[in-house]
Design a protein around this motif. Structure first.
Motif, PDB file in Angstrom:
ATOM      1  N   CYS A 228      47.737  30.706  32.986  1.00 46.68           N
ATOM      2  CA  CYS A 228      48.568  29.606  32.481  1.00 46.68           C
ATOM      3  C   CYS A 228      49.849  30.097  31.833  1.00 46.68           C
ATOM      4  CB  CYS A 228      47.783  28.765  31.474  1.00 46.68           C
ATOM      5  SG  CYS A 228      46.322  27.998  32.175  1.00 46.68           S
ATOM      6  N   VAL A 229      50.056  31.405  31.796  1.00 48.88           N
ATOM      7  CA  VAL A 229      51.230  31.967  31.129  1.00 48.88           C
ATOM      8  C   VAL A 229      52.431  31.908  32.068  1.00 48.88           C
ATOM      9  CG1 VAL A 229      52.226  34.036  30.123  1.00 48.88           C
ATOM     10  CG2 VAL A 229      49.837  33.481  29.717  1.00 48.88           C
ATOM     11  N   GLY A 230      53.610  31.554  31.512  1.00 43.74           N
ATOM     12  CA  GLY A 230      54.824  31.536  32.322  1.00 43.74           C
ATOM     13  C   GLY A 230      54.738  30.502  33.426  1.00 43.74           C
ATOM     14  N   ASP A 231      55.294  30.838  34.592  1.00 39.50           N
ATOM     15  CA  ASP A 231      55.182  29.942  35.734  1.00 39.50           C
ATOM     16  C   ASP A 231      53.729  29.876  36.154  1.00 39.50           C
ATOM     17  OD1 ASP A 231      57.773  29.215  35.967  1.00 39.50           O
ATOM     18  OD2 ASP A 231      58.303  30.794  37.380  1.00 39.50           O
ATOM     19  N   TYR A 232      53.181  28.681  36.241  1.00 41.17           N
ATOM     20  CA  TYR A 232      51.787  28.550  36.647  1.00 41.17           C
ATOM     21  C   TYR A 232      51.632  29.040  38.085  1.00 41.17           C
ATOM     22  CZ  TYR A 232      47.171  26.756  37.459  1.00 41.17           C
ATOM     23  OH  TYR A 232      45.840  26.671  37.759  1.00 41.17           O
ATOM     24  N   SER A 233      50.625  29.816  38.340  1.00 41.00           N
ATOM     25  CA  SER A 233      50.471  30.468  39.640  1.00 41.00           C
ATOM     26  C   SER A 233      49.220  30.005  40.352  1.00 41.00           C
ATOM     27  CB  SER A 233      50.413  31.987  39.434  1.00 41.00           C
ATOM     28  OG  SER A 233      50.066  32.624  40.631  1.00 41.00           O
ATOM     29  N   LEU A 234      49.412  29.433  41.536  1.00 42.02           N
ATOM     30  CA  LEU A 234      48.281  29.069  42.393  1.00 42.02           C
ATOM     31  C   LEU A 234      47.434  30.288  42.702  1.00 42.02           C
ATOM     32  CD1 LEU A 234      49.733  26.744  45.175  1.00 42.02           C
ATOM     33  CD2 LEU A 234      47.717  26.263  43.816  1.00 42.02           C
ATOM     34  N   GLN A 235      48.120  31.374  42.968  1.00 40.50           N
ATOM     35  CA  GLN A 235      47.428  32.610  43.326  1.00 40.50           C
ATOM     36  C   GLN A 235      46.441  33.017  42.231  1.00 40.50           C
ATOM     37  OE1 GLN A 235      50.258  35.703  43.445  1.00 40.50           O
ATOM     38  NE2 GLN A 235      48.789  37.319  43.878  1.00 40.50           N
ATOM     39  N   ARG A 236      46.863  32.952  40.982  1.00 38.13           N
ATOM     40  CA  ARG A 236      45.989  33.356  39.881  1.00 38.13           C
ATOM     41  C   ARG A 236      44.842  32.374  39.706  1.00 38.13           C
ATOM     42  NH1 ARG A 236      50.734  34.965  35.683  1.00 38.13           N
ATOM     43  NH2 ARG A 236      51.681  36.543  37.001  1.00 38.13           N
ATOM     44  N   ARG A 237      45.095  31.111  40.002  1.00 34.35           N
ATOM     45  CA  ARG A 237      44.024  30.117  39.901  1.00 34.35           C
ATOM     46  C   ARG A 237      42.914  30.454  40.895  1.00 34.35           C
ATOM     47  NH1 ARG A 237      40.442  27.891  37.575  1.00 34.35           N
ATOM     48  NH2 ARG A 237      39.874  25.743  37.995  1.00 34.35           N
ATOM     49  N   PHE A 238      43.294  30.821  42.099  1.00 32.99           N
ATOM     50  CA  PHE A 238      42.294  31.217  43.090  1.00 32.99           C
ATOM     51  C   PHE A 238      41.539  32.465  42.638  1.00 32.99           C
ATOM     52  CE2 PHE A 238      44.631  28.586  46.212  1.00 32.99           C
ATOM     53  CZ  PHE A 238      43.547  27.931  46.757  1.00 32.99           C
ATOM     54  N   LEU A 239      42.261  33.421  42.073  1.00 32.77           N
ATOM     55  CA  LEU A 239      41.609  34.648  41.639  1.00 32.77           C
ATOM     56  C   LEU A 239      40.617  34.393  40.509  1.00 32.77           C
ATOM     57  CD1 LEU A 239      44.562  37.200  41.768  1.00 32.77           C
ATOM     58  CD2 LEU A 239      42.706  36.916  43.402  1.00 32.77           C
ATOM     59  N   SER A 240      40.943  33.452  39.626  1.00 35.17           N
ATOM     60  CA  SER A 240      40.001  33.157  38.535  1.00 35.17           C
ATOM     61  C   SER A 240      38.731  32.504  39.077  1.00 35.17           C
ATOM     62  CB  SER A 240      40.661  32.257  37.484  1.00 35.17           C
ATOM     63  OG  SER A 240      40.927  30.974  37.997  1.00 35.17           O
ATOM     64  N   ILE A 241      38.871  31.653  40.092  1.00 38.84           N
ATOM     65  CA  ILE A 241      37.685  31.054  40.718  1.00 38.84           C
ATOM     66  C   ILE A 241      36.888  32.125  41.462  1.00 38.84           C
ATOM     67  CG2 ILE A 241      36.873  29.379  42.435  1.00 38.84           C
ATOM     68  CD1 ILE A 241      39.263  27.644  41.731  1.00 38.84           C
ATOM     69  N   TYR A 242      37.613  33.064  42.069  1.00 38.02           N
ATOM     70  CA  TYR A 242      36.934  34.140  42.793  1.00 38.02           C
ATOM     71  C   TYR A 242      36.040  34.953  41.874  1.00 38.02           C
ATOM     72  CZ  TYR A 242      36.066  38.398  45.363  1.00 38.02           C
ATOM     73  OH  TYR A 242      35.436  39.455  45.960  1.00 38.02           O
ATOM     74  N   LEU A 243      36.502  35.203  40.655  1.00 39.00           N
ATOM     75  CA  LEU A 243      35.698  35.971  39.703  1.00 39.00           C
ATOM     76  C   LEU A 243      34.337  35.320  39.477  1.00 39.00           C
ATOM     77  CD1 LEU A 243      38.235  37.102  36.949  1.00 39.00           C
ATOM     78  CD2 LEU A 243      36.956  38.559  38.519  1.00 39.00           C
ATOM     79  N   GLN A 244      34.303  33.985  39.550  1.00 38.25           N
ATOM     80  CA  GLN A 244      33.043  33.274  39.342  1.00 38.25           C
ATOM     81  C   GLN A 244      32.184  33.252  40.602  1.00 38.25           C
ATOM     82  OE1 GLN A 244      33.579  29.440  37.047  1.00 38.25           O
ATOM     83  NE2 GLN A 244      35.727  29.886  37.470  1.00 38.25           N
ATOM     84  N   ASP A 245      32.822  32.988  41.736  1.00 35.70           N
ATOM     85  CA  ASP A 245      32.061  32.700  42.966  1.00 35.70           C
ATOM     86  C   ASP A 245      31.832  33.899  43.869  1.00 35.70           C
ATOM     87  OD1 ASP A 245      32.095  30.203  41.975  1.00 35.70           O
ATOM     88  OD2 ASP A 245      33.143  29.261  43.651  1.00 35.70           O
ATOM     89  N   GLN A 246      32.735  34.913  43.805  1.00 36.62           N
ATOM     90  CA  GLN A 246      32.585  36.124  44.621  1.00 36.62           C
ATOM     91  C   GLN A 246      32.374  35.782  46.094  1.00 36.62           C
ATOM     92  OE1 GLN A 246      32.338  39.589  42.972  1.00 36.62           O
ATOM     93  NE2 GLN A 246      33.528  38.268  41.635  1.00 36.62           N
ATOM     94  N   ARG A 247      33.284  35.001  46.634  1.00 35.72           N
ATOM     95  CA  ARG A 247      33.207  34.643  48.054  1.00 35.72           C
ATOM     96  C   ARG A 247      34.618  34.411  48.585  1.00 35.72           C
ATOM     97  NH1 ARG A 247      33.843  29.016  48.440  1.00 35.72           N
ATOM     98  NH2 ARG A 247      33.776  27.992  46.403  1.00 35.72           N
ATOM     99  N   GLN A 248      34.728  34.270  49.883  1.00 33.44           N
ATOM    100  CA  GLN A 248      36.011  34.018  50.522  1.00 33.44           C
ATOM    101  C   GLN A 248      36.418  32.569  50.268  1.00 33.44           C
ATOM    102  OE1 GLN A 248      37.332  33.964  55.042  1.00 33.44           O
ATOM    103  NE2 GLN A 248      36.447  35.962  54.578  1.00 33.44           N
ATOM    104  N   LEU A 249      37.348  32.361  49.342  1.00 36.86           N
ATOM    105  CA  LEU A 249      37.700  31.006  48.919  1.00 36.86           C
ATOM    106  C   LEU A 249      38.538  30.273  49.951  1.00 36.86           C
ATOM    107  CD1 LEU A 249      38.610  31.731  45.197  1.00 36.86           C
ATOM    108  CD2 LEU A 249      36.511  30.700  46.058  1.00 36.86           C
ATOM    109  N   LEU A 250      39.519  30.958  50.507  1.00 42.78           N
ATOM    110  CA  LEU A 250      40.366  30.388  51.555  1.00 42.78           C
ATOM    111  C   LEU A 250      40.081  31.131  52.850  1.00 42.78           C
ATOM    112  CD1 LEU A 250      43.833  30.094  49.787  1.00 42.78           C
ATOM    113  CD2 LEU A 250      42.301  28.224  50.391  1.00 42.78           C
TER     114      LEU A 250
END
Length: 371
Positions: free
Chosen positions: A238-260
């Motif tokens: 959420c720091v600076g410009d909000y990043s879609l990429q980082r949002r996906f990475l944070s979900i990845y940390l939880q799910d450990q799967r191919q999100l896209l």
């Protein structure tokens, strides 16, 4: 961007059939030689111990012969030069000039540890004179505040040298970014560090350090990120410009799967210093070697098709720098970016509203992929 969105159904159909797509990105490990001592990489140690065979790295002539047919490379958008330390290769400028001619539309991103400021400036200036500075992006490794950075990078000189490299390049009007490997050690400090870079106008790329089993053998597993680190990482997203990429990475940390739907091996590949071709860095599946046959034959060959089927089935997942780029290359990402930024931006939506819309779109897509 509209054109990319309209092409999405066709690209997804081709992916479902495990067919190759027009190449968009190509990563090239220009050398394994390195003057660094990063705790999560052994290239520096192997260089010191003379375990790297310089005769094994591709020559410029071999690149000319192996990267054929040229038509496959003409529409590439990004060429990523990695190492080792790219600036230590004596003929780096000549090689990058060839790759830039091979892919005339591509942005050339050079990843450096920043330990050789004057050498980096000299060679970057040569490239700028040949290609134009607008075609270059120099990504300098910085893993956080000075003490943590120097520990992770294995050198008490690293922070000062890397900052000097960034300053020299910016003074000479080159495009510069900072790149951080995020670990359990530096994650708590990364928010304030990101803010400091953001205030200076320096783009900041994140790569997550994770445990990949046998591929991580010998590396400090206690520094690998896991689901327990999601909360801190989401604060960073959420720091600076909000990043879609980082949002996906944070979900990845939880799910450990191919999100896209991953497009590694479909519209991108990695070329190693010895000529080996892989669909991406993390997936340890060799497609062939351009010393033995031209790239076109490898790319359309049976091993490449087998790798694409494996990736298509979602049997692999990662969050290396290659996966980060795979997120950015995925056609669905363009659609999400359009909906969450272009549309809301036109109506002057607040960043908090954009973040809310983005979160909902990302969560919806990730739920869909899970079913």
């Amino acid at each position: 961007m509209i054109h990319q969105i309209l092409q999405t159904p066709i690209l997804l159909i081709k992916r479902a059939l495990a067919l190759p797509l027009p190449l968009s990105i190509f990563g090239y490990e220009i050398t394994k030689v390195c003057n660094g001592s990063c705790i999560y990489c052994d290239y520096g140690r192997r260089t010191i111990d003379h375990l790297i065979d310089l005769q094994d790295q591709l020559t410029l002539e071999e690149l000319h012969k192996g990267l054929k047919p040229p038509s496959l490379f003409k529409n590439i958008k990004e060429v990523h030069i990695t190492g080792g330390e790219p600036y230590l290769r004596k003929d780096m400028v000549a090689i990058i000039q060839f790759l830039a001619q091979l892919s005339p539309k591509a942005l050339i991103q050079i990843n450096t540890n920043g330990l050789t400021p004057n050498l980096t400036l000299r060679k970057t200036t040569e490239l700028g004179d040949l290609l134009g500075s607008s075609r270059l992006l120099i990504s300098v490794s910085l893993d956080g505040p000075k003490d943590i950075n120097n520990f992770q990078r294995g050198s008490v000189m690293h922070y000062d040298q890397a900052m000097k490299t960034i300053c020299l390049l910016r003074e000479n009007e080159f495009n510069v970014a900072a790149s951080s490997v995020i670990t359990k050690m530096n994650l708590p400090k990364m928010k304030s560090f990101h803010n400091s870079l953001f205030s200076l106008g320096i783009p900041h790329y994140l790569n997550l350090f994770q445990n990949y089993g046998s591929r991580s053998q010998g590396f400090p597993e206690e520094l690998a990120l896991g689901p327990e680190d999601v909360k801190l990482f989401e604060e960073l997203s959420c720091v600076g410009d909000y990043s879609l990429q980082r949002r996906f990475l944070s979900i990845y940390l939880q799910d450990q799967r191919q999100l896209l739907p991953c497009f590694g091996g479909f519209n991108s590949f990695t070329l190693y210093a010895n000529g080996d071709v892989f669909p991406c860095g993390p997936l340890h599946y060799r497609l062939g070697n351009i010393r033995e046959q031209p790239f076109g034959s490898i790319w359309l060959g049976p091993r490449a098709k087998k790798a694409r089927k494996y990736i298509r089935q979602g049997l692999c997942h990662c969050t290396d720098c290659f996966q980060t780029k795979s997120i950015l290359m995925t056609p669905l990402f363009s659609l999400l970016k359009f909906l969450s930024w272009e549309v809301t931006g036109r109506y002057s939506c607040r960043v908090s509203l954009r973040k809310f819309i983005t979160d909902k779109l990302v969560e919806m897509l990730c739920r869909t992929r899970k079913q």
